[in-house]
Design an enzyme around this catalytic site. Structure first.
Site, PDB file in Angstrom:
ATOM      1  N   GLU A 171      33.041  11.776  73.525  1.00  0.00           N
ATOM      2  CA  GLU A 171      32.764  11.323  72.487  1.00  0.00           C
ATOM      3  C   GLU A 171      33.948  11.141  71.411  1.00  0.00           C
ATOM      4  O   GLU A 171      34.068  11.866  70.322  1.00  0.00           O
ATOM      5  CB  GLU A 171      31.884  12.374  71.747  1.00  0.00           C
ATOM      6  CG  GLU A 171      30.476  12.590  72.447  1.00  0.00           C
ATOM      7  CD  GLU A 171      29.767  13.546  71.712  1.00  0.00           C
ATOM      8  OE1 GLU A 171      30.113  14.240  70.685  1.00  0.00           O
ATOM      9  OE2 GLU A 171      28.558  13.830  71.942  1.00  0.00           O
ATOM     10  N   GLU A 367      24.798  14.267  77.964  1.00  0.00           N
ATOM     11  CA  GLU A 367      24.186  15.470  76.944  1.00  0.00           C
ATOM     12  C   GLU A 367      22.929  15.032  76.386  1.00  0.00           C
ATOM     13  O   GLU A 367      22.804  13.980  75.799  1.00  0.00           O
ATOM     14  CB  GLU A 367      25.447  15.897  75.947  1.00  0.00           C
ATOM     15  CG  GLU A 367      26.536  16.539  76.167  1.00  0.00           C
ATOM     16  CD  GLU A 367      27.361  16.638  74.922  1.00  0.00           C
ATOM     17  OE1 GLU A 367      27.085  16.691  74.039  1.00  0.00           O
ATOM     18  OE2 GLU A 367      28.651  16.766  75.136  1.00  0.00           O
TER      19      GLU A 367
HETATM   20  C1  PNW Z   1      28.205  16.932  70.887  1.00  0.00           C
HETATM   21  N1  PNW Z   1      27.041  14.077  64.903  1.00  0.00           N
HETATM   22  O1  PNW Z   1      28.806  16.824  69.507  1.00  0.00           O
HETATM   23  C2  PNW Z   1      29.186  17.471  71.399  1.00  0.00           C
HETATM   24  O2  PNW Z   1      29.824  16.734  72.687  1.00  0.00           O
HETATM   25  C3  PNW Z   1      29.229  19.035  71.898  1.00  0.00           C
HETATM   26  O3  PNW Z   1      30.102  19.764  72.175  1.00  0.00           O
HETATM   27  C4  PNW Z   1      28.338  19.536  70.817  1.00  0.00           C
HETATM   28  O4  PNW Z   1      27.901  20.981  71.014  1.00  0.00           O
HETATM   29  C5  PNW Z   1      26.707  18.741  70.799  1.00  0.00           C
HETATM   30  O5  PNW Z   1      26.825  17.449  70.595  1.00  0.00           O
HETATM   31  C6  PNW Z   1      25.866  19.416  69.761  1.00  0.00           C
HETATM   32  O6  PNW Z   1      26.358  19.112  68.346  1.00  0.00           O
HETATM   33  C7  PNW Z   1      28.399  15.958  68.617  1.00  0.00           C
HETATM   34  O7  PNW Z   1      27.333  14.445  63.872  1.00  0.00           O
HETATM   35  C8  PNW Z   1      28.383  16.608  67.271  1.00  0.00           C
HETATM   36  O8  PNW Z   1      26.668  12.888  65.141  1.00  0.00           O
HETATM   37  C9  PNW Z   1      28.037  16.117  65.956  1.00  0.00           C
HETATM   38  C10 PNW Z   1      27.437  14.755  66.147  1.00  0.00           C
HETATM   39  C11 PNW Z   1      27.232  14.160  67.455  1.00  0.00           C
HETATM   40  C12 PNW Z   1      27.822  14.901  68.434  1.00  0.00           C
END
Ligand code: PNW
Length: 468
Positions: A171, A367
């Protein structure tokens, strides 16, 4: 497997891969052990007000010491693939000098997985940049991309004989935009141009690492990157709504997909953000060619859709650097942790769209998952019907995407364990396995047992039609 699925159940392709994912800083703990240097997340978490309740990854799930137990849990679930990340500051504590004891840990983990018959899928960067590199500018500095390729080569030299599946970045959208524009993630900056520069240097780091890795890879190795892509939803199909959707899709999706898979940043998105000034002096001749190195797989992370509507074309929207003319709409229907909307059709549509627009690359859901409040029963059992329901609905969506022609090779649930959820600390739990942080006791939740039965059947039960 080999089980006969119940009538009407949705059967997945025979070679479909099932697994779970975690990330180093979220589960490992042991942040000063065996020569590990500080990462930007250690520093960020220590700053007052950055992370919920002052939490940090200092102990997390203590996976660094408990990995044999965690691999045993994976066996219990019956997964084929375990996606984990390597902590760069364990391998190069100052971002440059090799610390072999850091690699020793991943060596042990990989052997434990292989002995259990689980295929390791290794991510080189899930956000824990060595703090020493932040001090020379971090991802705003082009040199960090070269440091990343060097680090990738060191990890491959040690584990390439046993790890077939290599992912460069997790990401880059989050590292660039949340880390440098909204400031929600480390290093906590709020500078739109810096965010776009960082995005380019992350992609360049991917490209440089790809060429380093490819030089040593053989037929059995696979190279991928993981993106969090938005499924953009608008309520009307008029020109203004299509334009708002184009802008959001541009900055969130095509800004990453196009250089990776088509060899160039999308011209419309560059035009959308040009009001910010000349951030793109960071893009040098030859960079886009490097970034477009062939991929064997594209990982997609999906949790929730993005609902938007048009706004005054000059109004600044927030959330993403340079975004204008868009309003974010509130989530609807069932809300999971973080008030993220449960919308499985968003996953189906996203997979179908990416497979149609970028047909050369196979996809994997790397994920997908949901946070819900903890519910421990008196007998110590953990029952989480909401997470079971989210899981089943999204698996049906993946099945529907495959039926509609999307080339989806596997599904990895986020996450194996409850863990350190970044800025939310330990307040959000995503695990199929519950972690009691006081005792580090693990308990498989009902969602974990449900996932195990899906894997054993290679199929998902059909949706129960609504009655009445
Ligand atoms: C992902 N957003 O993060 C990550 O790859 C993981 O490490 C994390 O634990 C998981 O999603 C759950 O949050 C994100 O704000 C964090 O759009 C924030 C966003 C998207 C993905």
């Amino acid at each position: 497997s080999g089980a006969v699925a119940t009538p009407g159940s949705l059967v997945f392709p025979a070679d479909f891969r099932w697994g779970t994912a975690t990330a180093s800083y979220q589960v490992e703990g042991a942040v000063t052990e065996d020569g590990r240097g500080p990462s930007i997340w250690d520093v960020f978490a220590a700053e007052p007000g950055r992370v919920h309740a002052g939490d940090s990854g200092e102990r997390a799930c203590d996976h660094y010491h408990r990995y044999p137990e965690d691999v045993a849990l994976m066996r219990e679930l019956g997964i084929d693939v375990y996606r984990f990340s390597v902590a760069w500051p364990r391998v190069q504590p100052d971002g440059r000098t090799l610390e072999p004891r850091g690699l020793d840990f991943y060596d042990r983990l990989v052997d434990e997985l292989l002995t259990a018959g689980i295929d390791p899928m290794l991510t080189l960067y899930h956000w824990d940049l060595p703090q020493a590199l932040q001090e020379t500018g971090g991802w705003r500095n082009r040199d960090t991309a070269h440091r990343f390729a060097d680090y990738a080569g060191e990890v491959f030299a040690r584990l390439g004989d046993r790890v077939a599946h290599w992912t460069t970045l997790n990401e880059p959208w989050c590292s660039a935009y949340l880390g440098h524009f909204t400031g929600l993630h480390a290093p906590g900056l709020t500078d739109a141009r810096a965010a776009l520069t960082a995005a380019h240097h992350l992609l360049l780091g991917h490209g440089l690492a790809a060429s380093t890795l490819r030089a040593s890879m053989s037929e059995r190795h696979r190279l991928s990157i993981v993106l969090n892509l938005a499924s953009v939803r608008v309520d009307e199909d008029d020109e203004a709504h299509r334009e708002a959707a184009r802008r959001v899709d541009g900055l969130q999706n095509r800004f990453f997909l196009d250089p990776l898979l088509r060899g160039a940043y999308p011209a419309d998105v560059l035009a959308d953000v040009s009001w910010l000034g000349d951030w793109d002096t960071a893009v040098r001749a030859g960079d886009e060619e490097l970034i477009a190195a062939p991929l064997d797989l594209l990982g997609i992370n999906y949790y929730s859709p993005s609902r938007v509507a048009p706004a005054d074309p000059e109004s600044v929207a927030g959330g993403m650097p340079g975004l204008r003319g868009v309003r974010h709409l509130p989530p609807r229907g069932t809300l999971t942790g973080f008030d993220w909307e449960q919308e499985p059709a968003g996953l189906r549509d996203l997979l179908v769209r990416v497979s149609r627009d970028y047909p050369e690359v196979p996809l994997m859901v790397t994920e997908n998952g949901s946070a819900w409040p903890d519910r421990v029963e008196d007998d110590g059992g953990v029952v989480d019907p909401d997470r079971e329901n989210y899981l089943l609905e999204h698996l049906r969506a993946v099945h529907a995407a495959i039926e509609a022609g999307a080339d989806v090779r596997g599904y990895l649930a986020w996450s194996l364990l409850d863990n350190f959820e970044w800025a939310a600390g330990y307040s959000q739990r995503f695990g199929l396995v519950h972690v009691d942080y006081q005792t580090q006791r693990r308990t498989v939740k009902s969602s974990g047992r449900r996932f195990a039965s899906v894997i054993a059947d290679n199929a998902v039960p059909p949706a129960v039609p609504p009655t009445g």
